[in-house]
Design a protein around this motif. Structure first.
Motif, PDB file in Angstrom:
ATOM      1  N   SER A  13      14.956  -5.287 -29.998  1.00 13.60           N
ATOM      2  CA  SER A  13      15.372  -3.882 -30.035  1.00 13.60           C
ATOM      3  C   SER A  13      16.623  -3.656 -29.174  1.00 13.60           C
ATOM      4  CB  SER A  13      14.243  -2.969 -29.582  1.00 13.60           C
ATOM      5  OG  SER A  13      13.901  -3.232 -28.236  1.00 13.60           O
ATOM      6  N   ASP A  14      16.729  -4.363 -28.048  1.00 15.81           N
ATOM      7  CA  ASP A  14      17.916  -4.244 -27.204  1.00 15.81           C
ATOM      8  C   ASP A  14      19.171  -4.754 -27.921  1.00 15.81           C
ATOM      9  OD1 ASP A  14      16.395  -3.167 -25.202  1.00 15.81           O
ATOM     10  OD2 ASP A  14      16.241  -5.033 -24.038  1.00 15.81           O
TER      11      ASP A  14
ATOM     12  N   GLY B 242      19.577  -4.842 -31.161  1.00 17.76           N
ATOM     13  CA  GLY B 242      19.857  -3.873 -32.220  1.00 17.76           C
ATOM     14  C   GLY B 242      20.588  -2.651 -31.691  1.00 17.76           C
ATOM     15  N   GLU B 243      20.162  -2.132 -30.544  1.00 19.70           N
ATOM     16  CA  GLU B 243      20.825  -0.975 -29.945  1.00 19.70           C
ATOM     17  C   GLU B 243      22.250  -1.320 -29.508  1.00 19.70           C
ATOM     18  OE1 GLU B 243      18.492   0.768 -26.835  1.00 19.70           O
ATOM     19  OE2 GLU B 243      16.710   0.866 -28.095  1.00 19.70           O
TER      20      GLU B 243
ATOM     21  N   LYS C  24      24.412  -1.299 -32.620  1.00 18.23           N
ATOM     22  CA  LYS C  24      24.661   0.080 -33.055  1.00 18.23           C
ATOM     23  C   LYS C  24      25.698   0.747 -32.165  1.00 18.23           C
ATOM     24  CE  LYS C  24      20.150   1.027 -35.092  1.00 18.23           C
ATOM     25  NZ  LYS C  24      18.917   1.813 -34.968  1.00 18.23           N
ATOM     26  N   GLY C  25      25.597   0.539 -30.866  1.00 16.97           N
ATOM     27  CA  GLY C  25      26.564   1.112 -29.940  1.00 16.97           C
ATOM     28  C   GLY C  25      27.955   0.558 -30.166  1.00 16.97           C
TER      29      GLY C  25
ATOM     30  N   LYS D 168      29.388   2.122 -33.343  1.00 11.21           N
ATOM     31  CA  LYS D 168      29.744   3.523 -33.106  1.00 11.21           C
ATOM     32  C   LYS D 168      31.051   3.606 -32.328  1.00 11.21           C
ATOM     33  CE  LYS D 168      27.973   7.798 -31.153  1.00 11.21           C
ATOM     34  NZ  LYS D 168      26.880   8.425 -30.402  1.00 11.21           N
TER      35      LYS D 168
END
Length: 86
Positions: free
Chosen positions: A30-31, A33-34, A37-38, A41
């Protein structure tokens, strides 16, 4: 039989799960993946910020930025005077 054999990958996966545990691997996934995404963005907002700046530069110069620019000129040969001492 090499490193790409499915049996080798299965053994490596079992060792990784035993060393790190499933909870830690879940948090790691999950880390990552985040973080991706960051990053996406940030790249999109950076490109959006640059786009208006490029348009104003093109409007100021009067020509689009993607058009080739040519410089007209004429080459002249310059000869140095040669002085002879006889």
């Amino acid at each position: 039989m090499g490193i790409f054999d499915w049996k080798h990958w299965l053994v490596i996966l079992i060792v990784v799960v035993l060393v790190f545990g499933t909870k830690r691997l879940k948090n790691l996934g999950s880390d990552v993946g985040e973080a991706i995404k960051g990053f996406r963005k940030a790249m999109n907002t950076e490109e959006a910020d640059k786009a208006p700046e490029q348009n104003t530069t093109a409007q100021q110069s009067g020509t689009p930025l993607n058009q080739p620019h040519t410089i007209d000129g004429q080459a002249q040969q310059v000869q140095d005077p040669v002085t002879r001492k006889d």
